[in-house]
Motif scaffolding. Structure first.
Motif, PDB file in Angstrom:
ATOM      1  N   ASP A  67       0.859  -1.183   0.000  1.00  0.00           N
ATOM      2  CA  ASP A  67       0.000   0.000   0.000  1.00  0.00           C
ATOM      3  C   ASP A  67       0.896   1.234   0.000  1.00  0.00           C
ATOM      4  N   ASP A 113       0.110   8.528   0.166  1.00  0.00           N
ATOM      5  CA  ASP A 113       0.606   9.674  -0.600  1.00  0.00           C
ATOM      6  C   ASP A 113       0.079  10.933   0.090  1.00  0.00           C
ATOM      7  N   LYS A 130      -6.212   9.171   3.343  1.00  0.00           N
ATOM      8  CA  LYS A 130      -6.470   7.787   2.965  1.00  0.00           C
ATOM      9  C   LYS A 130      -5.308   7.294   2.112  1.00  0.00           C
ATOM     10  N   THR A 131      -4.998   6.010   2.226  1.00  0.00           N
ATOM     11  CA  THR A 131      -3.979   5.439   1.353  1.00  0.00           C
ATOM     12  C   THR A 131      -4.565   5.259  -0.040  1.00  0.00           C
ATOM     13  N   LYS A 132      -3.689   4.978  -0.993  1.00  0.00           N
ATOM     14  CA  LYS A 132      -4.162   4.743  -2.356  1.00  0.00           C
ATOM     15  C   LYS A 132      -5.105   3.548  -2.408  1.00  0.00           C
ATOM     16  N   TYR A 133      -4.788   2.516  -1.624  1.00  0.00           N
ATOM     17  CA  TYR A 133      -5.656   1.329  -1.635  1.00  0.00           C
ATOM     18  C   TYR A 133      -7.004   1.646  -1.013  1.00  0.00           C
ATOM     19  N   LEU A 158      -8.528   4.475  -1.021  1.00  0.00           N
ATOM     20  CA  LEU A 158      -9.305   5.311  -1.926  1.00  0.00           C
ATOM     21  C   LEU A 158     -10.091   4.487  -2.931  1.00  0.00           C
ATOM     22  N   ASP A 197     -12.085   5.767  -6.035  1.00  0.00           N
ATOM     23  CA  ASP A 197     -11.985   7.220  -5.913  1.00  0.00           C
ATOM     24  C   ASP A 197     -10.590   7.753  -6.229  1.00  0.00           C
ATOM     25  N   TYR A 198      -9.626   6.863  -6.384  1.00  0.00           N
ATOM     26  CA  TYR A 198      -8.311   7.314  -6.829  1.00  0.00           C
ATOM     27  C   TYR A 198      -8.381   7.812  -8.278  1.00  0.00           C
ATOM     28  N   ASN A 199      -9.379   7.310  -9.008  1.00  0.00           N
ATOM     29  CA  ASN A 199      -9.759   7.843 -10.324  1.00  0.00           C
ATOM     30  C   ASN A 199      -8.736   7.655 -11.436  1.00  0.00           C
ATOM     31  N   GLU A 233      -8.071   0.328 -11.863  1.00  0.00           N
ATOM     32  CA  GLU A 233      -7.746   1.258 -10.791  1.00  0.00           C
ATOM     33  C   GLU A 233      -6.433   0.860 -10.108  1.00  0.00           C
ATOM     34  N   TRP A 234      -5.893   1.804  -9.314  1.00  0.00           N
ATOM     35  CA  TRP A 234      -4.626   1.575  -8.633  1.00  0.00           C
ATOM     36  C   TRP A 234      -4.675   0.325  -7.775  1.00  0.00           C
TER      37      TRP A 234
END
Length: 326
Positions: free
Chosen positions: A76, A79, A97-100, A102, A105-107, A117-118
């Motif tokens: 994870d 950022d 929030k971490t990227k995971y 999100l 919603d990291y989009n 997604e990521w």
């Protein structure tokens, strides 16, 4: 007839012996390790744009067999971006929030044109490194820090150099554990922020502190082994919003700092931060995530049980990260 009975008895005895051997056979215990890779940068504020401090913390937790190959992996990235104005005022975030965490919603799909997604690409990379040695994993980094053609074909098209760097650190931290192939790896990251405006006498600051807790969870839902670390990045600026943060200096986690964190030498503590964190980790073994969360008392220090175990630092960061292990 007697011959048939004798043969039958021999077969039954052989089957019973094989069954007993199978029952006695235990799962291989695996080595367990967590690694944290850190980068940080800062920009000045201008009349029409806020200054920004960015701390990227990528964490990896792995289990590895006797053959040196990864059995399981979790990754994870936190950022964390904070801002400050041209008037030297720190800007408070609503949360991190971490990227995971999100998720969609990291989009990356909606705004980046990505196929996945990521978090989905992260999952693909985690699966791809299973069965590989450290050298084989390091060889997966290709041009532009993206993965090789095989990595891309597996569904991971993002840059992977930070994943690999964190995994390399996790390999360096491997230790014997009670984790097995049936264990589930979990990774929790919690970020807290503290702010202070700049004055004529003192720099302003926008600090982020990310606590990481990783664990192998048994089929009974209890922790078999745990690891933890904390990354503290203090972005400083003057009354004009000009950054005074030294981005040329490598950021080390509290665990990496070891005795240089200075809790004993300058804080009068009986044990250094990493030793107290180790005490907390040991106390987590045999506990569920909910039981670990309950280690935090009303004042954000540990309960009497935690203090008696040798952990006298604030534990709310640990417990908030551990809450995400569930």
């Amino acid at each position: 007839m007697k011959k048939f009975i004798c043969v039958l008895l021999c077969v039954l005895m052989a089957m019973a012996t094989l069954t007993l051997v199978a029952c006695d056979k235990k799962e291989e215990t695996l080595k367990f390790g967590m690694g944290v890779l850190i980068s940080a940068s800062a920009t000045d504020a201008t009349a029409d744009k806020e200054g920004q401090g960015k701390a990227t913390i990528t964490a990896a937790v792995i289990t590895v067999g006797a053959d040196g190959k990864v059995v399981a992996c979790q990754l994870d990235t936190a950022d964390n971006t904070v801002k400050y104005t041209a008037e030297g005022k720190a800007v408070a975030n609503n949360g991190f929030k971490t990227k995971y965490e999100l998720g969609a919603d990291y989009n990356m799909v909606a705004y980046g044109g990505a196929a996945k997604e990521w978090f989905e690409q992260c999952d693909a990379f985690e699966a791809f490194v299973v069965g590989k040695t450290l050298d084989e994993i390091k060889a997966l980094v290709a041009e532009g820090n993206k993965g090789t053609a095989d990595v891309v074909a597996a569904g991971c098209t993002i840059m992977i150099n930070e994943f690999v760097g964190a995994i390399e650190k996790a390999f360096a931290n491997l230790a014997d554990s009670n984790a097995t192939a049936s264990s589930t790896l979990k990774l929790g990251m919690n970020t807290a922020q503290s702010t202070k405006d700049a004055t004529a006498d003192a720099a302003g600051q926008n600090q982020v502190e990310t606590t990481i807790v990783a664990a192998a969870i048994g089929t009974d839902g209890k922790v078999q082994v745990a690891a933890s670390d904390c990354v503290q990045v203090k972005f400083t600026f003057d009354t004009a919003g000009v950054s005074t943060y030294d981005a040329t200096k490598a950021v080390q986690s509290k665990r990496e700092l070891g005795a240089n964190y200075g809790m004993v030498a300058y804080g009068g503590a009986a044990k250094e931060w990493f030793e107290q964190a180790d005490a907390f980790n040991a106390l987590c073994v045999g506990k569920t995530a909910a039981e670990i969360v309950a280690f935090c008392a009303a004042d954000n220090y540990g309960t009497d049980e935690v203090k008696a175990a040798g952990c006298t630092v604030l534990v709310n960061g640990f417990t908030k990260a551990a809450d995400k292990l569930d």
